[in-house]
Design a protein around this motif. Structure first.
Motif, PDB file in Angstrom:
ATOM      1  N   ALA A 179       3.830 -69.923  26.164  1.00 36.93           N
ATOM      2  CA  ALA A 179       2.911 -70.943  25.663  1.00 36.93           C
ATOM      3  C   ALA A 179       2.559 -71.920  26.788  1.00 36.93           C
ATOM      4  O   ALA A 179       3.422 -72.307  27.573  1.00 36.93           O
ATOM      5  N   VAL A 200       4.159 -78.612  18.652  1.00 37.78           N
ATOM      6  CA  VAL A 200       5.453 -78.040  19.037  1.00 37.78           C
ATOM      7  C   VAL A 200       6.063 -78.967  20.080  1.00 37.78           C
ATOM      8  O   VAL A 200       5.518 -79.121  21.175  1.00 37.78           O
ATOM      9  N   LYS A 241       9.635 -80.084  22.079  1.00 31.46           N
ATOM     10  CA  LYS A 241      10.979 -79.583  22.402  1.00 31.46           C
ATOM     11  C   LYS A 241      11.709 -80.544  23.324  1.00 31.46           C
ATOM     12  O   LYS A 241      11.226 -80.842  24.422  1.00 31.46           O
ATOM     13  N   VAL A 261      14.028 -78.655  18.563  1.00 28.03           N
ATOM     14  CA  VAL A 261      12.626 -78.272  18.489  1.00 28.03           C
ATOM     15  C   VAL A 261      12.038 -78.705  17.154  1.00 28.03           C
ATOM     16  O   VAL A 261      12.619 -78.431  16.106  1.00 28.03           O
ATOM     17  N   VAL A 265       8.520 -78.327  14.973  1.00 24.91           N
ATOM     18  CA  VAL A 265       7.198 -77.719  14.809  1.00 24.91           C
ATOM     19  C   VAL A 265       6.617 -78.329  13.542  1.00 24.91           C
ATOM     20  O   VAL A 265       7.207 -78.168  12.466  1.00 24.91           O
ATOM     21  N   GLU A 287       1.696 -75.403  23.318  1.00 23.51           N
ATOM     22  CA  GLU A 287       0.767 -74.697  22.460  1.00 23.51           C
ATOM     23  C   GLU A 287       1.541 -73.987  21.341  1.00 23.51           C
ATOM     24  O   GLU A 287       2.603 -73.422  21.585  1.00 23.51           O
ATOM     25  N   TYR A 288       1.022 -74.014  20.145  1.00 17.81           N
ATOM     26  CA  TYR A 288       1.642 -73.313  19.010  1.00 17.81           C
ATOM     27  C   TYR A 288       1.394 -71.810  19.147  1.00 17.81           C
ATOM     28  O   TYR A 288       0.265 -71.378  19.368  1.00 17.81           O
ATOM     29  N   GLU A 318       8.377 -63.409  15.277  1.00 14.86           N
ATOM     30  CA  GLU A 318       9.287 -63.601  16.399  1.00 14.86           C
ATOM     31  C   GLU A 318      10.220 -62.411  16.539  1.00 14.86           C
ATOM     32  O   GLU A 318      10.640 -61.811  15.542  1.00 14.86           O
ATOM     33  N   LYS A 364      15.150 -68.413  11.555  1.00 14.54           N
ATOM     34  CA  LYS A 364      15.570 -69.715  12.105  1.00 14.54           C
ATOM     35  C   LYS A 364      15.568 -70.838  11.074  1.00 14.54           C
ATOM     36  O   LYS A 364      16.313 -71.797  11.205  1.00 14.54           O
ATOM     37  N   ILE A 416       8.856 -67.479  23.842  1.00 13.08           N
ATOM     38  CA  ILE A 416       9.058 -68.793  23.232  1.00 13.08           C
ATOM     39  C   ILE A 416      10.154 -69.537  23.973  1.00 13.08           C
ATOM     40  O   ILE A 416      10.044 -70.719  24.265  1.00 13.08           O
TER      41      ILE A 416
END
Ligand code: AMP
Ligand code: GLY
Length: 417
Positions: free
Chosen positions: A118, A141, A143, A153, A155, A176-177, A182, A204, A272
């Motif tokens: 990203a 997003v 972090k 993190v 989101v 960036e999203y 995943e 997650k 990611i």
């Protein structure tokens, strides 16, 4: 071979379980371990963050190999201390573990190696934070730059929440999203040769339907029937080998387990995050499917002789693991609750289903909860639907007051949702 495993979660239980079944392993120790690991390895107390203490323990045991499970000891330099004592160790140096320890470092390595990820900004002031949030738009997003056990993190669609999280961090990566499913893909490496394992998917979020807060991981499955069969080759070529090559070029070779957390987006596969160790709970399902005995592979990675290793052999079986977490996880979990039903699973569901312990300890004759994630109930079957059914049958036998688990692990991949 005498092996010492550092850590005490379900990942370390999975590692110890595999190592205990390996004919090359003559003695197995775990420090500090937990109540479940005590059944397959001899536990030793240690401060897992103290490199000198771990090296001294390894020497005392006469360990031929030390395997460092969690990220915190790696980032603290525990592998360096063991290596300096002349004992082979599976796990990267503190410098190479910055790939996980600092999101900004990881972004820098990826940019240099041409690894797709990203787009992002590293921000240290409120002005930079606002400019970055504005540049990318929602979903935001945000972090924390440092280690945060999967909980740093955020989101969110909510600008105020994104801003508040960013301002609470000293140094923050805003990016960036990435849309799309995943995948976790692990590779064993000695710093030159890279051997990928089978991909897995982690869940997650705390609640069914991917709702609720991010956690360390609430369940996992492998294989991924929906994934492109060329995925592993593609990630090897675009991500894993270039990253290992770049770290070697920088003079900080990475040996140990390189974990690529990937998003399969409409514009292609993107990283990611990287982790510098086996994932938890993905390891539980990946190792359940690995037929090749583990010890020699890890020793070859530690010794820089991974190129000598024959190809890994995998079972056709599918594997599912379901995490049972304490009341209030991922907030401050309630601990000290007795766990019942473990013997029932052993009596009725083994060997296809078994319980790996995360946060547990023995208190008198009882096993009690001692952390956020308490158990990782793992099962294999001829396909995901069967593995899932066996895992949930075993979950239903466990009683832990106030506990929570997701009911939808692997449901969609098994064609049930
Ligand atoms: P990380 O600790 O970087 O793995 O982030 C934890 C979780 O946040 C990931 O597993 C994703 O579910 C989510 N996440 C992280 N980065 C992004 C991103 N750029 N786009 C969408 N979701 C993300
Ligand atoms: N399952 C996610 C992690 O190990 O970081």
């Amino acid at each position: 071979m005498k092996v010492l495993v550092i850590g005490g979660g379900a990942r370390e239980h999975a590692l110890c379980r595999s190592l205990s079944l390996d004919p090359d392993v003559s003695a197995l120790y775990c420090a500090p371990g937990n109540a479940g690991i005590a059944e397959v390895a001899e536990l030793r107390p240690v401060d897992a963050l103290d490199g000198e203490a771990v090296a001294a323990l390894a020497a005392d045991i006469g360990a031929d190999l030390v395997v460092v499970g969690p990220e915190a000891p790696l980032v603290a330099g525990v592998a360096d201390a063991v290596r300096a004592a002349g004992i082979p160790v599976f796990g990267p140096s503190a410098e190479a573990a910055q790939l996980e320890g600092s999101k900004a470092f990881a972004k820098d390595v990826m940019a240099a190696a041409g690894v797709p990820t990203a787009r992002s900004y590293v921000c240290t002031t409120p002005e930079e934070v606002d400019a970055a949030l504005d540049a990318f738009g929602a979903p935001y997003v945000v972090k924390d730059d440092g280690l945060a056990a999967g909980k740093g993190v955020v989101v969110t669609e909510d600008l105020a929440a994104a801003r508040a999280h960013a301002l609470a961090c000293d140094r923050v990566v805003i990016e960036e999203y990435l849309d799309g499913p995943e995948v976790s893909l692990f590779a064993i490496t000695d710093g030159v040769t890279v051997v990928p394992l089978q991909p897995a998917q982690d869940f997650k979020r705390a609640l069914d339907g991917d709702q609720g807060p991010n956690t360390g991981g609430m369940g996992a499955y492998s294989p991924l029937p929906w994934a492109d069969p060329k995925l592993v080759d593609e990630v090897m070529e675009l991500v894993l080998q270039p990253t290992v090559d770049e770290l070697r070029r920088r003079g900080t070779p990475f040996s140990g387990l390189l974990y690529a957390g990937l998003a399969i987006t409409s514009r292609g596969t993107r990283v990611i995050e990287f982790n510098a160790r086996f994932g938890d709970p993905e390891t539980q399902v990946v190792l359940a499917r690995l037929r090749t005995p583990l010890a020699r592979v890890l020793l070859n990675a530690a010794n820089g002789t991974l190129a000598d290793e024959p190809p890994l052999v995998w079972r056709e079986d599918a594997a599912v693991t379901v995490v049972i977490a304490s009341h209030n996880y991922p907030g401050t979990p309630r601990t000290g609750d007795p766990i019942e039903g473990l013997a029932d699973v052993a009596a009725q569901d083994a060997p296809d289903a078994y319980v790996l312990h995360a946060g547990t300890r023995r208190e008198g004759g009882a096993v009690v909860s001692a952390g956020g994630r308490v158990l990782s109930v793992t099962a294999t079957g001829s396909d995901l639907a069967q593995a899932r059914e066996k895992a949930y049958t075993a979950v239903a036998r466990i009683r832990l007051d106030g506990s929570q688990h997701r009911t939808d692990i692997a449901a969609k991949a098994a064609g049930l949702g």
